[in-house]
Design an enzyme around this catalytic site. Structure first.
Site, PDB file in Angstrom:
ATOM      1  N   GLY A  11      26.901 -25.792 -13.634  1.00 36.33           N
ATOM      2  CA  GLY A  11      27.970 -25.385 -12.717  1.00 36.33           C
ATOM      3  C   GLY A  11      28.714 -26.595 -12.164  1.00 36.33           C
ATOM      4  O   GLY A  11      28.368 -27.740 -12.449  1.00 36.33           O
ATOM      5  N   ARG A  35      21.949 -19.583 -16.199  1.00 37.90           N
ATOM      6  CA  ARG A  35      21.743 -18.148 -16.441  1.00 37.90           C
ATOM      7  C   ARG A  35      21.490 -17.923 -17.929  1.00 37.90           C
ATOM      8  O   ARG A  35      22.014 -18.677 -18.776  1.00 37.90           O
ATOM      9  CB  ARG A  35      22.929 -17.345 -15.897  1.00 37.90           C
ATOM     10  CG  ARG A  35      24.137 -17.317 -16.763  1.00 37.90           C
ATOM     11  CD  ARG A  35      25.359 -16.841 -16.036  1.00 37.90           C
ATOM     12  NE  ARG A  35      26.427 -17.798 -16.260  1.00 37.90           N
ATOM     13  CZ  ARG A  35      27.147 -17.869 -17.367  1.00 37.90           C
ATOM     14  NH1 ARG A  35      26.939 -17.011 -18.344  1.00 37.90           N
ATOM     15  NH2 ARG A  35      28.073 -18.786 -17.524  1.00 37.90           N
ATOM     16  N   THR A  99      23.405 -23.213  -2.104  1.00 34.72           N
ATOM     17  CA  THR A  99      24.086 -21.910  -2.225  1.00 34.72           C
ATOM     18  C   THR A  99      24.550 -21.418  -0.856  1.00 34.72           C
ATOM     19  O   THR A  99      23.854 -21.602   0.141  1.00 34.72           O
ATOM     20  CB  THR A  99      23.094 -20.881  -2.822  1.00 34.72           C
ATOM     21  OG1 THR A  99      22.583 -21.429  -4.036  1.00 34.72           O
ATOM     22  CG2 THR A  99      23.759 -19.551  -3.092  1.00 34.72           C
ATOM     23  N   HIS A 155      39.763 -23.344   0.100  1.00 31.89           N
ATOM     24  CA  HIS A 155      38.934 -23.691  -1.064  1.00 31.89           C
ATOM     25  C   HIS A 155      39.643 -23.289  -2.362  1.00 31.89           C
ATOM     26  O   HIS A 155      40.592 -22.526  -2.343  1.00 31.89           O
ATOM     27  CB  HIS A 155      37.575 -22.974  -1.000  1.00 31.89           C
ATOM     28  CG  HIS A 155      36.578 -23.659  -0.118  1.00 31.89           C
ATOM     29  ND1 HIS A 155      36.497 -23.398   1.230  1.00 31.89           N
ATOM     30  CD2 HIS A 155      35.640 -24.610  -0.380  1.00 31.89           C
ATOM     31  CE1 HIS A 155      35.541 -24.147   1.757  1.00 31.89           C
ATOM     32  NE2 HIS A 155      35.003 -24.892   0.811  1.00 31.89           N
ATOM     33  N   LYS A 159      36.067 -19.746  -5.677  1.00 32.40           N
ATOM     34  CA  LYS A 159      35.044 -19.506  -4.650  1.00 32.40           C
ATOM     35  C   LYS A 159      34.910 -18.009  -4.384  1.00 32.40           C
ATOM     36  O   LYS A 159      35.912 -17.314  -4.230  1.00 32.40           O
ATOM     37  CB  LYS A 159      35.401 -20.252  -3.355  1.00 32.40           C
ATOM     38  CG  LYS A 159      34.298 -20.152  -2.308  1.00 32.40           C
ATOM     39  CD  LYS A 159      34.429 -21.202  -1.221  1.00 32.40           C
ATOM     40  CE  LYS A 159      33.354 -21.058  -0.170  1.00 32.40           C
ATOM     41  NZ  LYS A 159      31.987 -21.254  -0.695  1.00 32.40           N
TER      42      LYS A 159
HETATM   43  P1  NAD Z   1      29.485 -22.566 -10.101  1.00 32.92           P
HETATM   44  O1  NAD Z   1      29.765 -21.137 -10.391  1.00 32.92           O
HETATM   45  O2  NAD Z   1      30.330 -23.604 -10.760  1.00 32.92           O
HETATM   46  O3  NAD Z   1      27.946 -22.902 -10.426  1.00 32.92           O
HETATM   47  C1  NAD Z   1      26.874 -22.005 -10.251  1.00 32.92           C
HETATM   48  C2  NAD Z   1      26.056 -22.085 -11.523  1.00 32.92           C
HETATM   49  O4  NAD Z   1      24.862 -21.297 -11.371  1.00 32.92           O
HETATM   50  C3  NAD Z   1      26.822 -21.505 -12.741  1.00 32.92           C
HETATM   51  O5  NAD Z   1      26.864 -22.462 -13.775  1.00 32.92           O
HETATM   52  C4  NAD Z   1      25.998 -20.286 -13.110  1.00 32.92           C
HETATM   53  O6  NAD Z   1      25.995 -20.024 -14.519  1.00 32.92           O
HETATM   54  C5  NAD Z   1      24.607 -20.726 -12.639  1.00 32.92           C
HETATM   55  N1  NAD Z   1      23.649 -19.625 -12.600  1.00 32.92           N
HETATM   56  C6  NAD Z   1      23.882 -18.287 -12.438  1.00 32.92           C
HETATM   57  N2  NAD Z   1      22.738 -17.582 -12.559  1.00 32.92           N
HETATM   58  C7  NAD Z   1      21.755 -18.490 -12.783  1.00 32.92           C
HETATM   59  C8  NAD Z   1      20.355 -18.385 -13.001  1.00 32.92           C
HETATM   60  N3  NAD Z   1      19.727 -17.188 -13.005  1.00 32.92           N
HETATM   61  N4  NAD Z   1      19.633 -19.535 -13.197  1.00 32.92           N
HETATM   62  C9  NAD Z   1      20.248 -20.747 -13.212  1.00 32.92           C
HETATM   63  N5  NAD Z   1      21.593 -20.897 -13.035  1.00 32.92           N
HETATM   64  C10 NAD Z   1      22.332 -19.791 -12.811  1.00 32.92           C
HETATM   65  O7  NAD Z   1      29.561 -22.712  -8.507  1.00 32.92           O
HETATM   66  P2  NAD Z   1      29.592 -24.031  -7.635  1.00 32.92           P
HETATM   67  O8  NAD Z   1      30.986 -24.332  -7.218  1.00 32.92           O
HETATM   68  O9  NAD Z   1      28.750 -25.099  -8.269  1.00 32.92           O
HETATM   69  O10 NAD Z   1      28.857 -23.487  -6.317  1.00 32.92           O
HETATM   70  C11 NAD Z   1      27.565 -22.921  -6.359  1.00 32.92           C
HETATM   71  C12 NAD Z   1      27.136 -22.530  -4.948  1.00 32.92           C
HETATM   72  O11 NAD Z   1      27.052 -23.707  -4.125  1.00 32.92           O
HETATM   73  C13 NAD Z   1      28.123 -21.594  -4.237  1.00 32.92           C
HETATM   74  O12 NAD Z   1      27.381 -20.725  -3.407  1.00 32.92           O
HETATM   75  C14 NAD Z   1      28.947 -22.555  -3.385  1.00 32.92           C
HETATM   76  O13 NAD Z   1      29.524 -21.948  -2.255  1.00 32.92           O
HETATM   77  C15 NAD Z   1      27.883 -23.533  -2.984  1.00 32.92           C
HETATM   78  N6  NAD Z   1      28.364 -24.858  -2.563  1.00 32.92           N
HETATM   79  C16 NAD Z   1      27.697 -25.429  -1.530  1.00 32.92           C
HETATM   80  C17 NAD Z   1      28.020 -26.703  -1.123  1.00 32.92           C
HETATM   81  C18 NAD Z   1      27.207 -27.327  -0.016  1.00 32.92           C
HETATM   82  O14 NAD Z   1      27.449 -28.499   0.322  1.00 32.92           O
HETATM   83  N7  NAD Z   1      26.217 -26.613   0.529  1.00 32.92           N
HETATM   84  C19 NAD Z   1      29.037 -27.413  -1.775  1.00 32.92           C
HETATM   85  C20 NAD Z   1      29.694 -26.801  -2.862  1.00 32.92           C
HETATM   86  C21 NAD Z   1      29.338 -25.526  -3.261  1.00 32.92           C
END
Ligand code: NAD
Length: 266
Positions: A11, A35, A99, A155, A159
């Protein structure tokens, strides 16, 4: 050497976590999961970030690797994170949760898991945003009572949750500093004839557009003056580096639920 596993490794955040670990000489990525239906299953972790092969490929879960790992970093989606927390509990491993978008019930489940294993949960791992939370508390104590308080966030178009976890974190920091509960004062949307603004409310406004990494502003407005406190993230590496810092901090901690404020000693 801290050995980590990354859930959601292909991701947006997963790839940045791989890069941040690559730049850190005390951190090694032992495993990464995606996933089951992902086209990245079986792809070498090095290939994901265009570096030399790591001889470790993207797996469909972290089961096989967990016994060799110190800490799991999970930036996926709420249900996936909860499933991984159950795995961590089974293998007695700590977890850094990036997350966002958990329901109240899911947050309670995270608290329960944290009775058995150490967990860091933060809506935003950037050091700047966690400093911002502190500044907001101070502003709320000094001018909160006489100000109209609004939180605006923007964002990227992909998102899926709103308002952002960070915007909610800002709301909690302000409400708590003023002796309120965010649930009692938050207004998440306005449409039509809404009537005048009430004194105590904290309003939220959300923008979703293009490739904006993350922008947050808290507005404290009185008659005659207003203060705007803004944070702009321009690169996801800031979250990834913060999450790696949290993982290193968590390694030898007792079971419990920790925040990024704890990690930074703020
Ligand atoms: P993204 O969709 O690019 O990445 C999420 C990844 O998780 C995807 O590649 C997806 O295929 C994978 N995934 C789904 N099901 C899965 C499983 N069963 N096992 C393993 N992997 C699986 O999203 P992103 O932009 O990287 O953001 C992910 C989360 O992090 C979101 O909730 C976002 O809001 C959060 N986030 C938090 C911060 C922080 O600082 N806390 C910063 C950025 C993003």
């Amino acid at each position: 050497m801290l050995k980590i596993a990354i859930a959601g490794v292909a991701g947006r955040m997963g790839q940045n976590l791989l890069r941040a670990a690559e730049q850190h000489d005390q951190v090694e990525v032992i495993a990464g999961s995606e996933r089951e239906s992902s086209s990245f299953i079986g792809v070498d972790l090095g290939e994901l970030i265009h570096t030399e092969p790591k001889q470790r490929v993207v797996e469909k879960d972290l089961n096989k690797a967990l016994d060799q790992v110190d800490v799991i970093i999970d930036f996926t989606s709420p249900q996936v994170t909860l499933d991984n927390l159950a795995l961590c509990k089974e293998h007695n491993k700590g977890m850094v949760i990036g997350t966002t978008g958990f329901s109240d019930q899911q947050l309670e489940m995270i608290e329960e898991f944290a009775q058995y294993i150490p967990v860091v949960l933060a809506p935003n791992y950037s050091v700047g945003v966690n400093l911002l939370f502190k500044l907001l508390e101070q502003a709320a104590k000094v001018i909160g009572e006489e100000s109209d308080i609004e939180i605006i966030e923007a964002h990227h178009r992909h998102k899926v949750d709103a308002p952002s976890g960070t915007a909610l974190g800002m709301g909690h920091a302000i409400a708590n500093a003023m002796g309120n509960k965010l649930d009692d004062v938050a207004v998440y949307a306005r449409e039509g004839i809404t009537g005048e603004r009430s004194k105590d409310e904290i309003g939220f406004a959300t923008l979703r557009a293009g490739d904006i990494v993350g922008e947050h502003t808290a507005l404290f407005a009185d008659i005659g003056e207003r203060i705007e406190i803004t944070h702009k993230a321009s690169d996801r590496m800031t979250f990834a580096k913060g999450a790696i810092r949290a993982a290193r901090w968590l390694e030898h901690k007792e079971a419990g639920l920790y925040s990024m404020q704890d990690v930074l000693g703020l």
